[in-house]
Write an enzyme that holds these catalytic residues in place. Structure first.
Site, PDB file in Angstrom:
ATOM      1  N   PRO A   1      72.423  90.846 -39.867  1.00  0.00           N
ATOM      2  CG  PRO A   1      71.806  89.574 -41.719  1.00  0.00           C
ATOM      3  CD  PRO A   1      72.948  89.917 -40.849  1.00  0.00           C
ATOM      4  CG  HIS A   2      69.500  92.950 -35.918  1.00  0.00           C
ATOM      5  ND1 HIS A   2      70.651  93.475 -36.470  1.00  0.00           N
ATOM      6  CD2 HIS A   2      68.885  93.978 -35.298  1.00  0.00           C
ATOM      7  CE1 HIS A   2      70.724  94.762 -36.169  1.00  0.00           C
ATOM      8  NE2 HIS A   2      69.665  95.102 -35.468  1.00  0.00           N
TER       9      HIS A   2
END
Length: 163
Positions: free
Chosen positions: A77-78
């Site tokens: 996740p980013h």
């Protein structure tokens, strides 16, 4: 000046933006949002993100564009947000696995969360590439899953992220 910064990014290592106090060897969350909250809270406690809730909201919005669960038990996740003043990461293991809408439909147990300021596109992409390269190796993934401590995780990442 720009060439100097590109040089710095070319030499970037994962441990430049991931610290021992941003590692959880036993995530307790059982949902996508819960995992994001747990990892972001690590960063917030260290002052690496300003507002944990706003950071989680940005990550959830990013997930709506397409899951960062890339398969083989991995999610990265980013997001870019003004809640971070520099590129930072958190790492977590979910031993039982968490449904994260991964591309292969399997539960995820290795989480690398990245947060960067809006103007940090180059380091953000470089960090994603470095993490992805390491996680392509099934022996590395298995070794991560077998770790028990943050120190073991840091050593494993340091040893593999030499090149």
């Amino acid at each position: 000046m720009l060439a100097n910064q590109e040089d710095k990014w070319a030499q970037m290592k994962i441990l430049d933006f991931l610290s021992a106090d941003a590692i959880l060897t036993e995530l307790t969350a059982t949902t996508k949002k819960g995992v994001l909250e747990e990892l972001v809270n690590l960063l917030a406690k260290q002052g690496k993100v300003k507002d944990a809730k706003m950071t989680v909201d940005v990550l959830i919005e990013r997930e709506k564009l397409g899951s960062t669960g890339i398969g083989q038990g991995i999610a990265i996740p980013h997001a870019k947000t003004d809640q971070a003043s520099e590129l930072v990461a958190a790492f977590g293991l979910a031993r039982r696995g968490v449904q994260f809408d991964a591309l292969d439909g399997d539960p995820v147990n290795i989480f690398f969360l990245l947060v960067a300021p809006p103007d940090a596109a180059a380091p953000h992409l470089k960090a994603l590439a470095r993490i992805s390269r390491l996680l392509k190796d099934k022996f590395f993934r298995q070794s991560l899953r077998e770790t028990k401590t943050a120190a073991e995780i840091l050593k494993l990442i340091k040893d593999e992220d030499r090149f």
